[in-house]
Design a protein around this motif. Sequence first.
Motif, short mmCIF file in Angstrom:
data_model
loop_
_atom_site.label_atom_id
_atom_site.label_comp_id
_atom_site.label_asym_id
_atom_site.label_seq_id
_atom_site.Cartn_x
_atom_site.Cartn_y
_atom_site.Cartn_z
N GLY A 182 49.11 125.12 -71.49
CA GLY A 182 50.15 124.32 -70.85
C GLY A 182 51.53 124.92 -70.90
O GLY A 182 52.47 124.35 -70.35
N LYS A 183 51.69 126.05 -71.56
CA LYS A 183 53.01 126.69 -71.67
C LYS A 183 53.18 127.71 -70.54
O LYS A 183 52.21 128.31 -70.07
CB LYS A 183 53.16 127.39 -73.02
N LYS A 184 54.43 127.89 -70.10
CA LYS A 184 54.72 128.85 -69.04
C LYS A 184 55.84 129.78 -69.47
O LYS A 184 56.60 129.47 -70.37
CB LYS A 184 55.13 128.12 -67.75
N GLY A 185 55.92 130.92 -68.79
CA GLY A 185 56.99 131.86 -69.09
C GLY A 185 56.46 133.27 -69.24
O GLY A 185 55.26 133.47 -69.51
N PRO A 186 57.30 134.27 -69.06
CA PRO A 186 56.87 135.68 -69.15
C PRO A 186 56.22 136.04 -70.49
O PRO A 186 55.19 136.71 -70.52
CB PRO A 186 58.17 136.46 -68.94
N VAL A 229 54.76 134.07 -72.62
CA VAL A 229 53.47 133.38 -72.73
C VAL A 229 52.41 134.17 -71.96
O VAL A 229 51.27 134.32 -72.42
CB VAL A 229 53.58 131.94 -72.19
N LYS A 230 52.78 134.71 -70.79
CA LYS A 230 51.85 135.54 -70.02
C LYS A 230 51.45 136.78 -70.82
O LYS A 230 50.29 137.19 -70.81
CB LYS A 230 52.50 135.96 -68.70
N LEU A 231 52.43 137.39 -71.49
CA LEU A 231 52.13 138.58 -72.29
C LEU A 231 51.17 138.26 -73.42
O LEU A 231 50.20 138.99 -73.67
CB LEU A 231 53.42 139.17 -72.86
N LEU A 232 51.42 137.17 -74.13
CA LEU A 232 50.56 136.79 -75.25
C LEU A 232 49.15 136.43 -74.76
O LEU A 232 48.16 136.77 -75.41
CB LEU A 232 51.17 135.61 -76.00
N SER A 233 49.07 135.74 -73.61
CA SER A 233 47.77 135.41 -73.05
C SER A 233 46.99 136.67 -72.68
O SER A 233 45.78 136.75 -72.90
CB SER A 233 47.94 134.52 -71.81
N ALA A 243 47.49 146.76 -70.21
CA ALA A 243 47.39 145.41 -69.66
C ALA A 243 48.72 144.67 -69.81
O ALA A 243 49.16 143.96 -68.89
CB ALA A 243 46.26 144.64 -70.34
N LEU A 244 49.37 144.81 -70.96
CA LEU A 244 50.66 144.17 -71.19
C LEU A 244 51.73 144.72 -70.25
O LEU A 244 52.56 143.97 -69.72
CB LEU A 244 51.09 144.37 -72.65
N GLN A 245 51.70 146.03 -70.02
CA GLN A 245 52.68 146.64 -69.13
C GLN A 245 52.50 146.17 -67.69
O GLN A 245 53.48 145.91 -66.99
CB GLN A 245 52.59 148.17 -69.21
N VAL A 246 51.24 146.04 -67.26
CA VAL A 246 50.97 145.52 -65.91
C VAL A 246 51.48 144.09 -65.78
O VAL A 246 52.11 143.72 -64.79
CB VAL A 246 49.46 145.60 -65.60
N GLU A 271 55.69 140.27 -63.79
CA GLU A 271 56.72 139.28 -64.06
C GLU A 271 58.09 139.74 -63.55
O GLU A 271 58.87 138.96 -63.01
CB GLU A 271 56.80 138.98 -65.56
N ILE A 272 58.37 141.03 -63.71
CA ILE A 272 59.64 141.58 -63.22
C ILE A 272 59.70 141.51 -61.70
O ILE A 272 60.75 141.20 -61.12
CB ILE A 272 59.83 143.02 -63.72
N ARG A 273 58.58 141.80 -61.04
CA ARG A 273 58.53 141.73 -59.58
C ARG A 273 58.81 140.31 -59.10
O ARG A 273 59.47 140.11 -58.08
CB ARG A 273 57.17 142.19 -59.06
N LYS A 274 58.29 139.32 -59.83
CA LYS A 274 58.57 137.92 -59.46
C LYS A 274 60.06 137.63 -59.57
O LYS A 274 60.63 136.94 -58.72
CB LYS A 274 57.80 136.98 -60.39
#
Length: 218
Positions: free
Chosen positions: A68-72, A74-78, A94-97, A102-105
């Motif tokens: 339920g958490k959002k944010g860059p 959180v995406k990295l940890l997931s 995978a983390l760099q991709v 996220e930077i592109r967004k």
Amino acid sequence: MQEIWNVLSLGGPTAIPLMIASIFSLAVIIEKTIFFAKNKQDNKNLIRKVEMMIDEGDTMSAYNQLKGKKGPNVKLLSTALSNLDEDSERIREALQVTGQNEIRKMEKHLTILDVIAMIAPLLGLLGTVLGIISSFNILGGAAGIGDPTQISAGIASALISTAIGLIIAIPTAIFYSYFSKIVDRRAHQLNQSIVEIMDVVDGNDRGEKYEENVKNIS
């Protein structure tokens, strides 16, 4: 509304493109303001807690913390949790991709502001040149001094077009610079997060703990 139309009609042929550019500029500014407001930096306490769980091999609790958490971050940890069975190099890739996505967004549509900030003064200058040409044509084709009303209309067209171009370009350039700085700052923070996560992953005995927790999650 009538007054706006009157100004546009006096601004000459470049006034309409300038108004269209201003609409695009305003739309992008509003969109990016909402985007950055919704995607603020993640709670550092949450990040530290999840990193500690990864370090301890408690993968299931780490997954639950991120639900339920959002944010860059959180995406990295997931991403890190999803690739814990891979080697360190694969996890880093995978983390760099994920970070690049996220930077592109964050950068999305910023090019529009950059282009508008550049072309708006040029369109205003074009309107100025066309207005001056119109005034000289009136002077050249008239006997004596010519019709002062027509001459002043051409000059007004030139000045209004320049003013509109600058009015659009200045705030657009300011917001572009502001948003670009936000992107740069958050990109730097994402890179730091990747380093921190890799430190945790590299220092974590992921073998048996990972397999045991994956069975629990399944």
